[in-house]
Design an enzyme around this catalytic site. Structure first.
Site, PDB file in Angstrom:
ATOM      1  N   LYS B  77      -0.194   1.420  -5.047  1.00 19.64           N
ATOM      2  CA  LYS B  77      -0.022   2.060  -3.744  1.00 19.64           C
ATOM      3  C   LYS B  77       0.656   1.036  -2.825  1.00 19.64           C
ATOM      4  O   LYS B  77       0.352  -0.172  -2.918  1.00 19.64           O
ATOM      5  CB  LYS B  77      -1.417   2.424  -3.216  1.00 19.64           C
ATOM      6  CG  LYS B  77      -1.455   3.211  -1.911  1.00 19.64           C
ATOM      7  CD  LYS B  77      -2.922   3.536  -1.564  1.00 19.64           C
ATOM      8  CE  LYS B  77      -3.071   4.429  -0.358  1.00 19.64           C
ATOM      9  NZ  LYS B  77      -4.493   4.772  -0.089  1.00 19.64           N
ATOM     10  N   SER B 152      -5.152   9.747   0.735  1.00 18.80           N
ATOM     11  CA  SER B 152      -3.885   9.120   1.065  1.00 18.80           C
ATOM     12  C   SER B 152      -3.136   8.537  -0.130  1.00 18.80           C
ATOM     13  O   SER B 152      -1.944   8.279  -0.027  1.00 18.80           O
ATOM     14  CB  SER B 152      -4.103   8.002   2.086  1.00 18.80           C
ATOM     15  OG  SER B 152      -4.898   6.964   1.526  1.00 18.80           O
ATOM     16  N   SER B 176      -9.691   8.818  -0.511  1.00 16.85           N
ATOM     17  CA  SER B 176      -8.256   8.681  -0.743  1.00 16.85           C
ATOM     18  C   SER B 176      -7.826   8.370  -2.174  1.00 16.85           C
ATOM     19  O   SER B 176      -6.627   8.390  -2.468  1.00 16.85           O
ATOM     20  CB  SER B 176      -7.667   7.613   0.180  1.00 16.85           C
ATOM     21  OG  SER B 176      -7.511   8.115   1.475  1.00 16.85           O
TER      22      SER B 176
END
Lengths: 96, 485
Positions: B77, B152, B176
């Site tokens: 990420k 997310s 997330s």
């Protein structure tokens, strides 16, 4: 708690963020809804709150030893404005 | 190429079926082919990935394996720092930020011989449940391109799901990792708070943030936990325990469903739960009973306050953590001769942050401001402790807690963009584990009539990832979900 334009502007000033004029109404709306939802907490019974804050034994602080740090040129690599070993900041002292 | 797990790639290397450079080339080719549409990557390390993969070919040929992920392509990420590479955190604020040092997560992957493919798309500063708040555009759900992939860590989940990486490392503050894993039909695992070092991981809410893997199997989650866990003196919240050894335990397989009692908080599965998810969940509970698991109804009386508690604690900590973005030392910065210092700050923060980030900073600033601190922040901390207490009581009688991961199926792109509260409520089932600092995993177990994945969430006792993964592995076998988008 009612949310009005004055409150949103006050918080935005404290946050060092400005909200565009055409977005203020939608911010007021979302703020009101979120704060109304958060008021749910007032219905939580605090009877069970005699919990001792037990510090987790698994966390620790490091030894007080000298450790290597980033070199200055590395630290300044992303600086938008710099002079030698310094970041340039706007003048904060008022002139007479 | 059919989607592969870390385990199957590692096995292929050991059986001399293929080499790291071959797998890397295939993935890079797939990314070039379909990622312009899916938008799962913010940056691609094409050159260094290929170079490293070719170096690792030699190791693999000689049988010198550093670890099970040696030569395996993995992505991150875009919240983890990799020295000399861009790290945007999904924001305009950091669109030009070049990392000065490495995150511990990256260093551990590098030390274990992973090929790092690139950085995945995400909601701006990890604030969102749909990956729509990214400055770099939304990521699409590979199962249905009109739907969000969750967030997310939506770029990570969609990339793993679509076969654009073998695994990705994400972060989970309120769901997330687990919610996007559920929306994309893969496994997402948030370990206990403090299990994996957060050094070099951009901070959102420091009392809740935790890194973890997005993968295609429970075994892969165990492999990555074993590699990434362990004490790190550079993170003061890192738990002072050695790395886990979960994979070995799973491989031995000396455990069976009748060893475990699963708790289901039926009281939480009320009105807000999608009917199709409820039906599938109830069918699953039946089949788990049939194979020998004991099921117990449990009560988590304060979990109903979790979302409200979270939306005080997380924004409060965010308002403090994100005060560092001022345009002086790094990040978005515009200057004009006649502006004052305060005007300079306001201009950079207002242009650098998107609306959701602004909203959360302001919510936090409000909760912490004079006159409101006791009513909001202090109250929220008390309720966080009550939720911890609820779980402690539950774990006296059960080995883990079972719920669906998300109360709803993947929703349409744009559906909740203008309704933040509705978006916040998507995390109603995942947030309690963050507040209670517990390990929690999402496993895909069914498909909806509309061909969208449904995830099951299992939450274990603090720092007992081993037991949680054992149960997860048994359930994974039972549901045998092998669908791909």
């Amino acid at each position: 708690m009612s949310v009005d334009k004055e409150l949103v502007l006050k918080i935005s000033k404290l946050s060092r963020i400005s909200i565009e004029d055409d977005k203020i109404d939608s911010f007021i709306k979302s703020f009101s809804e979120i704060l109304a939802y958060i008021d749910l907490l007032n219905s939580a019974s605090e009877n069970g709150l005699k919990i001792k804050e037990k510090r987790n034994v698994h966390y620790s602080i490091r030894d007080d030893e000298l450790i290597s740090k980033l070199p200055i040129d590395e630290v300044l690599k992303n600086a938008p404005r710099k002079d030698g070993n310094f970041f340039i900041v706007k003048k904060v002292i008022e002139e007479d | 190429m059919k989607r592969m797990s870390i385990e199957s790639v590692a096995k292929g290397f050991r059986n001399k079926e293929f080499l790291p450079s071959e797998i890397t080339k295939i993935l890079l080719k797939n990314i070039k082919k379909i990622d312009s549409e899916l938008n799962t990557y913010i940056s691609l390390f094409e050159e260094s990935a290929l170079k490293n993969a070719i170096l690792f070919d030699d190791d693999i040929n000689k049988g010198n394996y550093k670890s099970l992920i040696h030569g395996v392509p993995i992505s991150l990420k875009d919240i983890f720092l990799v020295k000399d590479e861009l790290c945007t955190c999904g924001s305009r604020m950091l669109s030009n930020y070049i990392s000065n040092y490495n995150s511990t997560v990256y260093e551990k992957l590098q030390y274990s011989g992973a090929v790092i493919l690139g950085k995945n798309n995400m909601d701006e500063f990890a604030m969102g449940s749909s990956t729509e708040t990214s400055f770099y555009g939304p990521t699409l759900n590979p199962w249905n391109k009109d739907k969000v992939p969750g967030g997310s860590s939506g770029g990570s989940a969609a990339a793993v799901s679509a076969g654009l990486t073998i695994a990705s490392i994400g972060t989970d503050t309120g769901g997330s990792i687990r919610q996007p894993a559920s929306f994309c039909g893969i496994v997402g695992f948030k370990p206990s708070y403090g299990r994996i070092s957060r050094f070099g991981m951009i901070a959102f809410s420091s009392s809740l943030d935790q890194a973890g893997p997005l993968v295609t199997s429970v075994n892969d989650a165990a492999i990555l936990l074993d590699i990434l866990s362990g004490f790190d003196s550079k993170d003061s919240t890192s738990v002072n325990l050695p790395s886990t050894q979960c994979y070995k335990v799973l491989k031995k397989g000396k455990f069976a469903p009748n060893n475990f009692t699963l708790g289901v908080p039926f009281e939480l599965l009320g009105d807000g739960l999608d009917e199709e998810i409820r039906k599938n969940f109830e069918m699953l509970i039946k089949s788990l009973t049939n194979v020998g698991f004991k099921i117990k109804n449990i009560s988590l009386p304060n979990a109903q306050f979790a979302v409200a508690t979270y939306y005080i604690i997380a924004p409060s900590e965010a308002s403090s953590n994100l005060s560092r973005y001022d345009g002086v030392r790094y990040g978005f910065s515009e200057d004009s001769e006649d502006s004052t210092l305060e005007e300079f700050y306001i201009n950079n923060r207002s242009k650098g942050f998107g609306d959701e980030v602004k909203r959360r900073i302001m919510l936090g600033t409000y909760s912490l401001s004079s006159g409101y601190y006791d009513a909001y922040y202090l109250k929220a901390i008390k309720i966080k402790n009550m939720i911890i207490n609820d779980f402690n009581n539950a774990f006296k009688g059960v080995d883990c807690v079972l719920t669906p991961t998300s109360p709803e199926l993947p929703f349409d792109i744009g559906e909740k963009r203008n309704d933040p509260l509705k978006m916040y409520l998507s995390d109603i089932l995942t947030i309690p584990a963050n507040l209670a600092e517990l390990p929690s995993i999402s496993i895909p177990f069914a498909l909806s009539m509309t061909n969208l994945p449904i995830g099951l969430q299992l939450t274990g006792n603090k720092l007992d990832e081993e037991k949680l993964l054992k149960i997860s592995s048994l359930i994974e076998k039972e549901v045998s979900f092998d669908k791909e988008p």
